[in-house]
Design an enzyme around this catalytic site. Structure first.
Site, PDB file in Angstrom:
ATOM      1  N   ALA A  98      98.615 -32.676   9.255  1.00 13.52           N
ATOM      2  CA  ALA A  98      99.978 -32.273   9.618  1.00 13.52           C
ATOM      3  C   ALA A  98     100.955 -33.250   8.976  1.00 13.52           C
ATOM      4  CB  ALA A  98     100.142 -32.273  11.136  1.00 13.52           C
ATOM      5  N   THR A  99     101.541 -32.835   7.881  1.00 16.37           N
ATOM      6  CA  THR A  99     102.464 -33.705   7.165  1.00 16.37           C
ATOM      7  C   THR A  99     103.813 -33.017   6.974  1.00 16.37           C
ATOM      8  OG1 THR A  99     101.630 -32.886   5.041  1.00 16.37           O
ATOM      9  CG2 THR A  99     100.622 -34.896   5.909  1.00 16.37           C
ATOM     10  N   GLY A 100     104.837 -33.848   6.793  1.00 13.68           N
ATOM     11  CA  GLY A 100     106.179 -33.313   6.529  1.00 13.68           C
ATOM     12  C   GLY A 100     106.675 -32.388   7.620  1.00 13.68           C
ATOM     13  N   PHE A 102     105.785 -29.438   8.312  1.00 18.73           N
ATOM     14  CA  PHE A 102     104.765 -28.605   8.942  1.00 18.73           C
ATOM     15  C   PHE A 102     104.312 -29.176  10.288  1.00 18.73           C
ATOM     16  CE2 PHE A 102     103.836 -27.614   4.334  1.00 18.73           C
ATOM     17  CZ  PHE A 102     104.538 -26.410   4.353  1.00 18.73           C
ATOM     18  N   THR A 187      93.668 -25.966   8.376  1.00 20.22           N
ATOM     19  CA  THR A 187      95.086 -26.209   8.115  1.00 20.22           C
ATOM     20  C   THR A 187      95.842 -26.037   9.431  1.00 20.22           C
ATOM     21  OG1 THR A 187      95.359 -23.890   7.447  1.00 20.22           O
ATOM     22  CG2 THR A 187      94.986 -25.508   5.700  1.00 20.22           C
ATOM     23  N   HIS A 209      87.679 -14.762   3.687  1.00 25.08           N
ATOM     24  CA  HIS A 209      89.125 -14.556   3.639  1.00 25.08           C
ATOM     25  C   HIS A 209      89.485 -13.159   4.142  1.00 25.08           C
ATOM     26  CE1 HIS A 209      93.249 -14.818   2.362  1.00 25.08           C
ATOM     27  NE2 HIS A 209      93.049 -15.952   1.711  1.00 25.08           N
ATOM     28  N   ALA A 210      90.401 -13.112   5.108  1.00 22.55           N
ATOM     29  CA  ALA A 210      90.798 -11.831   5.710  1.00 22.55           C
ATOM     30  C   ALA A 210      91.440 -10.893   4.693  1.00 22.55           C
ATOM     31  CB  ALA A 210      91.764 -12.087   6.870  1.00 22.55           C
ATOM     32  N   TRP A 211      92.183 -11.440   3.747  1.00 19.31           N
ATOM     33  CA  TRP A 211      92.867 -10.602   2.765  1.00 19.31           C
ATOM     34  C   TRP A 211      91.899  -9.875   1.849  1.00 19.31           C
ATOM     35  CZ3 TRP A 211      97.405 -13.999   0.470  1.00 19.31           C
ATOM     36  CH2 TRP A 211      98.344 -14.246   1.479  1.00 19.31           C
ATOM     37  N   GLU A 277      91.355 -23.730  -3.435  1.00 18.36           N
ATOM     38  CA  GLU A 277      90.538 -22.616  -2.968  1.00 18.36           C
ATOM     39  C   GLU A 277      89.573 -22.126  -4.041  1.00 18.36           C
ATOM     40  OE1 GLU A 277      91.883 -19.847   0.332  1.00 18.36           O
ATOM     41  OE2 GLU A 277      92.320 -18.686  -1.484  1.00 18.36           O
TER      42      GLU A 277
END
Length: 321
Positions: A98-100, A102, A187, A209-211, A277
């Protein structure tokens, strides 16, 4: 004569006592051996057929060509696995970077939902890799759960995934490998919706991957440049895996990161750059995962939910840049 009789009597009593003790010793030893046999028998890892039934879901792919299970709702018996893993008293790690901005956008909901649904009833350590402690929300966890804050060290590489993997590798080497039996990396833009349990544990775990699950394999967005270390030619490839989630034993996590970093380095020498990826998909093409998670474990809520998705375990939210 009387002294001799006394000594003989004492010797007989000592001999009888010795026999009794020896007999008792062997009885205890036999009992302990029996207990150990029972323990070993109960702690023996269940066979795949004991907890996994691919016939329950004829509407989807439940077993790979290399006979690894694809975990869908309805295919597994979690109770069988619970009996095994409870005896082992395992600890499962969940690493999230967890950076920035996000951090403020996603971390609180991620941790709250993971606390509620991730490996309920087991020892869990949340490893939060962050570059700014001041941005972190208040973290309250249930029993058997703890968290550790790990500083993210940045460098000349601007690729977020490369930085995350390099830092995770360092911490796994330093201490994580000694603290957990299994480790997942996710993530931060996820929300757990239902229980993410021990059916997901394995030596090497990949997320479909769901997509792309419902698409033709010819259209998978693999790296197609032959000069790249991540190259996968047309006609090859099993599934398209999502880099947002992967897991396994700490040893296998380290092996993957080593392979990924080598691929990035080789590409850099050739003046190329391929996304994280792509490297992950190349790794799993060569090093087949021992368990695959169906799109139910990483579903995009922006999609219309097809009938094959019986129960969404984790919702994947597209990051707002």
């Amino acid at each position: 004569m009387r002294m001799n009789s006394k000594w003989k009597m004492l010797l007989l009593i000592s001999f009888a006592l010795s026999l009794t003790l020896i007999k008792h010793h062997f009885r205890i030893k036999k009992h302990l051996q029996k207990m150990n046999f029972c323990w070993d028998h109960e702690a023996e890892e269940p066979q795949l057929s004991d907890w996994f039934n691919p016939k329950k879901r004829p509407d989807v792919i439940t077993t790979t060509d290399w006979l690894a299970p694809v975990i869908w709702e309805g295919t597994y018996n979690r109770q069988v696995l619970e009996k095994y893993y409870k005896r082992l008293n395992i600890t499962v790690g969940l690493a999230v970077c967890a950076t920035g901005k996000f951090t403020a956008q996603y971390l609180e909901k991620f941790i709250q939902s993971a606390n509620k649904h991730f490996m309920i009833g087991y020892n869990v350590i949340f490893y939060i890799l962050t570059d700014d402690v001041a941005r972190l929300p208040r973290i309250e966890l249930g029993p058997l759960r703890t968290f550790k804050l790990l500083a993210v060290f940045k460098e000349e590489w601007k690729d977020f995934n490369f930085i995350h993997m390099k830092n995770l590798y360092m911490y796994v080497i330093e201490h994580i490998q000694h603290e957990v039996d299994f480790l997942f990396s996710m993530t931060v833009n996820h929300i757990f919706k239902n229980d993410f349990g021990v059916e997901t544990l394995g030596t090497s775990v990949a997320q479909i991957h769901a997509w792309w699950y419902f698409k033709n394999a010819h259209d998978f967005p693999y790296e197609r440049r032959p000069a790249s270390a991540a190259f996968i030619p047309f006609g090859e490839g099993d599934f398209y895996y999502h880099a947002a989630i992967f897991g396994g034993t700490p040893e296998k996590i380290l092996t993957f990161i080593e392979g990924y970093r080598k691929g990035v380095s080789d590409d850099s020498k050739n003046g190329l750059s391929s996304i994280y990826e792509h490297h992950l998909n190349k790794y799993f093409l060569i090093n087949k995962p021992t368990k695959l998670l169906s799109p139910e474990y990483n579903w995009d809520p922006n999609f219309r939910t097809p009938p094959q998705i019986k129960l969404v375990k984790v919702a994947w939210l597209q990051k707002k840049i």
